[in-house]
Design a protein around this motif. Structure first.
Motif, PDB file in Angstrom:
ATOM      1  N   ARG A   3      -6.400   2.389 -36.696  1.00 48.41           N
ATOM      2  CA  ARG A   3      -7.558   2.337 -35.796  1.00 48.41           C
ATOM      3  C   ARG A   3      -7.129   2.511 -34.357  1.00 48.41           C
ATOM      4  O   ARG A   3      -7.937   2.677 -33.476  1.00 48.41           O
ATOM      5  N   GLN A  16     -14.847   9.356 -37.887  1.00 48.58           N
ATOM      6  CA  GLN A  16     -14.945   8.255 -36.932  1.00 48.58           C
ATOM      7  C   GLN A  16     -16.311   8.246 -36.263  1.00 48.58           C
ATOM      8  O   GLN A  16     -16.944   7.193 -36.155  1.00 48.58           O
ATOM      9  N   ARG A  54      -8.995   3.542 -43.422  1.00 48.32           N
ATOM     10  CA  ARG A  54      -8.866   3.805 -41.985  1.00 48.32           C
ATOM     11  C   ARG A  54      -8.846   2.532 -41.137  1.00 48.32           C
ATOM     12  O   ARG A  54      -8.094   2.427 -40.175  1.00 48.32           O
TER      13      ARG A  54
END
Length: 194
Positions: A3, A16, A54
């Motif tokens: 991140r 994202q 993620r």
């Protein structure tokens, strides 16, 4: 992927952006407390495993969204002199950070920040803005502008203006208004002298 990635490109950037948009939309529609990874994934058009891979968990995702939302949208206004420009910036900073949305973003940014990188990024945003204010003032004042060796610099403004504002927002929010920001700026300017 971490991140902490600065600005991914291509598919990663699209993922994202869609996940961040889904978080913001769902939080506005159902409230932050109702958010789940599967709900966000469905709205974003990705699988839950994409989010887990993620971001790791919901809190880390909320933290990532918060840090992005705390990024200033515009450069600070140049009002022609240091006192006016720094005061206007501090008033706006306090107003945005002390708002209900600002407080929620601050909490989210810090809750999903085990290594301190989010706090560092948010601090860098403020330092960059202050640096611009000081640079504009230096352009107007020439060589007489304060910086370093007892004169005004970014770290002094962070310590004497930003830090007290953030402390009060987090722990003692009563009495926070533009007058408080003005007092902090007047104090830092008086202590550094011409």
């Amino acid at each position: 992927m971490s991140r902490q990635m600065a600005r991914p490109g291509g598919r990663s950037a699209r993922v994202q952006a869609s996940v961040h948009a889904a978080v913001r939309e769902l939080a506005a529609e159902t409230g932050r407390e109702a958010l789940t990874v599967p709900l966000v994934a469905q709205r974003a058009g990705v699988t839950p495993s994409t989010i887990y891979r993620r971001w790791g968990d919901l809190q880390a995702l909320l933290s990532d969204v918060a840090v992005e939302r705390l990024r200033p949208d515009t450069a600070p206004r140049d009002l022609g002199d240091l006192a006016s420009s720094l005061t206007a910036w501090a008033e706006q900073f306090l107003d945005e950070m002390a708002s209900p949305a600002g407080r929620a973003y601050i909490r989210d940014a810090l809750l999903g920040d085990p290594d301190g990188s989010n706090a560092g990024q948010c601090s860098a945003y403020a330092a960059e803005q202050i640096g611009l204010v000081l640079a504009h003032a230096a352009e107007h004042a020439g060589d007489g502008e304060r910086d370093g060796d007892g004169r005004l610099d970014v770290e002094t403004v962070v310590d004497r203006v930003v830090a007290p504002i953030m402390y009060r927002i987090l722990f003692r929010p009563e009495g926070l208004d533009a007058a408080y920001a003005r007092r902090l700026v007047a104090g830092v300017l008086a202590r550094t002298g011409p």
